[in-house]
Design a protein around this motif. Structure first.
Motif, PDB file in Angstrom:
ATOM      1  N   GLU A 107       0.859  -1.172  -0.154  1.00 20.71           N
ATOM      2  CA  GLU A 107       0.203   0.099  -0.541  1.00 20.71           C
ATOM      3  C   GLU A 107       1.313   1.243  -0.360  1.00 20.71           C
ATOM      4  O   GLU A 107       0.280   2.816  -0.708  1.00 20.71           O
ATOM      5  N   ARG A 108       1.882   1.221   0.649  1.00 18.04           N
ATOM      6  CA  ARG A 108       2.806   2.209   0.555  1.00 18.04           C
ATOM      7  C   ARG A 108       3.894   2.502   0.343  1.00 18.04           C
ATOM      8  O   ARG A 108       4.151   3.216  -0.668  1.00 18.04           O
ATOM      9  N   ILE A 109       4.729   1.917  -0.654  1.00 18.13           N
ATOM     10  CA  ILE A 109       5.756   1.470  -1.579  1.00 18.13           C
ATOM     11  C   ILE A 109       6.047   2.896  -2.314  1.00 18.13           C
ATOM     12  O   ILE A 109       4.738   3.014  -3.226  1.00 18.13           O
ATOM     13  N   THR A 110       6.861   3.540  -2.573  1.00 18.67           N
ATOM     14  CA  THR A 110       6.931   4.658  -3.772  1.00 18.67           C
ATOM     15  C   THR A 110       8.323   4.484  -4.495  1.00 18.67           C
ATOM     16  O   THR A 110       8.693   3.151  -4.661  1.00 18.67           O
ATOM     17  N   THR A 111       8.048   5.132  -5.767  1.00 19.78           N
ATOM     18  CA  THR A 111       9.172   4.332  -6.990  1.00 19.78           C
ATOM     19  C   THR A 111      10.230   4.603  -6.672  1.00 19.78           C
ATOM     20  O   THR A 111      11.452   3.799  -7.002  1.00 19.78           O
ATOM     21  N   THR A 112      10.493   5.637  -5.054  1.00 21.99           N
ATOM     22  CA  THR A 112      12.464   5.500  -4.374  1.00 21.99           C
ATOM     23  C   THR A 112      12.546   3.922  -4.385  1.00 21.99           C
ATOM     24  O   THR A 112      13.317   4.108  -4.193  1.00 21.99           O
ATOM     25  N   GLU A 113      11.536   3.837  -3.278  1.00 22.59           N
ATOM     26  CA  GLU A 113      11.359   3.023  -2.347  1.00 22.59           C
ATOM     27  C   GLU A 113      11.449   1.750  -3.688  1.00 22.59           C
ATOM     28  O   GLU A 113      12.529   0.177  -3.614  1.00 22.59           O
ATOM     29  N   ILE A 114      10.989   1.375  -5.235  1.00 22.71           N
ATOM     30  CA  ILE A 114      11.168   0.180  -5.518  1.00 22.71           C
ATOM     31  C   ILE A 114      12.136   0.297  -6.476  1.00 22.71           C
ATOM     32  O   ILE A 114      13.040  -1.337  -6.552  1.00 22.71           O
ATOM     33  N   ALA A 115      13.357   1.350  -6.736  1.00 23.19           N
ATOM     34  CA  ALA A 115      14.596   1.666  -7.063  1.00 23.19           C
ATOM     35  C   ALA A 115      15.410   1.237  -5.864  1.00 23.19           C
ATOM     36  O   ALA A 115      16.454   0.214  -6.396  1.00 23.19           O
ATOM     37  N   ASN A 116      15.059   1.001  -4.592  1.00 28.50           N
ATOM     38  CA  ASN A 116      16.187   0.796  -3.635  1.00 28.50           C
ATOM     39  C   ASN A 116      15.766  -1.410  -3.631  1.00 28.50           C
ATOM     40  O   ASN A 116      17.203  -1.557  -4.004  1.00 28.50           O
ATOM     41  N   PHE A 117      15.392  -1.165  -3.883  1.00 30.04           N
ATOM     42  CA  PHE A 117      14.929  -3.161  -3.645  1.00 30.04           C
ATOM     43  C   PHE A 117      15.174  -3.762  -4.854  1.00 30.04           C
ATOM     44  O   PHE A 117      16.274  -5.111  -4.854  1.00 30.04           O
ATOM     45  N   ARG A 118      14.916  -3.160  -6.082  1.00 37.22           N
ATOM     46  CA  ARG A 118      16.190  -3.462  -7.217  1.00 37.22           C
ATOM     47  C   ARG A 118      17.700  -3.297  -7.138  1.00 37.22           C
ATOM     48  O   ARG A 118      18.123  -3.813  -7.350  1.00 37.22           O
ATOM     49  N   ALA A 119      18.025  -2.629  -6.156  1.00 41.14           N
ATOM     50  CA  ALA A 119      19.541  -2.266  -6.248  1.00 41.14           C
ATOM     51  C   ALA A 119      20.053  -3.267  -6.082  1.00 41.14           C
ATOM     52  O   ALA A 119      21.326  -4.141  -5.681  1.00 41.14           O
ATOM     53  N   ARG A 120      19.173  -3.291  -4.360  1.00 39.04           N
ATOM     54  CA  ARG A 120      19.451  -4.905  -4.109  1.00 39.04           C
ATOM     55  C   ARG A 120      19.626  -5.814  -5.004  1.00 39.04           C
ATOM     56  O   ARG A 120      20.333  -7.068  -3.751  1.00 39.04           O
ATOM     57  N   LEU A 121      18.602  -6.475  -5.164  1.00 40.66           N
ATOM     58  CA  LEU A 121      18.264  -8.119  -6.314  1.00 40.66           C
ATOM     59  C   LEU A 121      19.775  -7.790  -7.106  1.00 40.66           C
ATOM     60  O   LEU A 121      20.563  -8.353  -7.413  1.00 40.66           O
ATOM     61  N   HIS A 122      20.110  -6.053  -7.029  1.00 36.10           N
ATOM     62  CA  HIS A 122      21.032  -6.614  -8.325  1.00 36.10           C
ATOM     63  C   HIS A 122      22.319  -7.098  -7.694  1.00 36.10           C
ATOM     64  O   HIS A 122      23.432  -7.550  -8.066  1.00 36.10           O
ATOM     65  N   ASP A 123      22.431  -6.454  -6.419  1.00 37.92           N
ATOM     66  CA  ASP A 123      23.744  -7.115  -5.116  1.00 37.92           C
ATOM     67  C   ASP A 123      23.141  -8.385  -5.491  1.00 37.92           C
ATOM     68  O   ASP A 123      24.789  -8.773  -4.803  1.00 37.92           O
ATOM     69  N   GLU A 124      22.276  -9.225  -4.535  1.00 37.96           N
ATOM     70  CA  GLU A 124      22.535 -10.860  -4.728  1.00 37.96           C
ATOM     71  C   GLU A 124      22.362 -11.131  -5.911  1.00 37.96           C
ATOM     72  O   GLU A 124      23.353 -12.269  -5.993  1.00 37.96           O
TER      73      GLU A 124
END
Length: 236
Positions: A107-124
């Motif tokens: 409900e709360r997630i923003t485009t910036t937070e989505i980008a942060n998640f994608r950066a973490r997935l890239h690290d994984e």
């Protein structure tokens, strides 16, 4: 440079020093550098950090409250050595808490937070291509960070504190019972969860998260591990 020179220069008070020692020990436990059952000798830790045993004792008590250290009368403190039943309870707790976190985050997630998640997935993804115990520890840590970021996005500070403890305990369980440390299905699960979050589909994210927890638990067995000596595990 010694640990005390590196971390405790300046006007630190006893509480600051205890908190710093707690953080160093927690990292060493969660990153699998200290194996379950390792004795945490107060005198040795005090020498490594150039602090009194009273300060060390405060740090160990904080870790005991988190469930990462167990103290025994007349024997001292040890890295917690969870039983199979305790391991199941950790993941049962996550099944109760994390679906609600996923719904709130969707409900709360923003485009910036989505980008942060994608950066973490890239690290994984990068860590999955590396080999060796250091890379495996880093991969497990990155995987845990995904769940902590999810809890942070959900916006509930109390649940975030619970998740910090549960993720730390999960890492300890994986250190003791994990067959592969962190599996590729875990990374794929994270990507699917993020897709549901981006679509603001809380029910889908919640369902995928439960499946993900099942995958993690399915990768456990009764394997034991051998960690480093205390001095080596805490070396910078």
């Amino acid at each position: 440079m010694t640990l005390s020179d590196q971390n405790f220069s300046g006007p630190f008070v006893a509480e600051d020093r205890a908190a710093m020692i707690r953080d160093h020990l927690r990292d060493a436990i969660v990153d699998r550098r200290l194996a379950p059952g390792t004795k945490l000798n107060e005198a040795e830790v005090g020498t490594l950090f150039d602090v009194s045993r009273t300060v060390v004792r405060a740090a160990l008590q904080a870790l005991a409250f988190e469930g990462l250290v167990k103290t025994e009368r007349n024997r001292g403190a040890f890295v917690a050595n969870p039983t199979p039943e305790e391991a199941r309870q950790v993941f049962d707790s996550r099944r109760l808490i994390e679906p609600g976190i996923a719904r709130a985050a969707a409900e709360r997630i923003t485009t910036t937070e989505i980008a942060n998640f994608r950066a973490r997935l890239h690290d994984e993804s990068r860590l999955m291509g590396e080999r060796g115990p250091t890379a495996r520890r880093a991969e497990i840590h990155a995987s845990g960070d995904f769940h902590l970021l999810l809890a942070s996005v959900a916006g509930n500070a109390i649940l975030l504190r619970f998740m910090e403890e549960l993720v730390a305990r999960s890492s300890l369980v994986i250190a003791l019972y994990g067959r592969s440390g962190a599996s590729s299905c875990g990374h794929n699960d994270h990507a699917d969860i993020l897709t549901a979050l981006e679509a603001h589909n809380g029910d889908r994210a919640s369902s995928l998260l439960l499946t993900h927890i099942d995958h993690i638990e399915a990768d456990l067995d009764l394997r034991t591990t051998t960690g480093l000596a205390l001095r080596e595990a805490l070396a910078p």
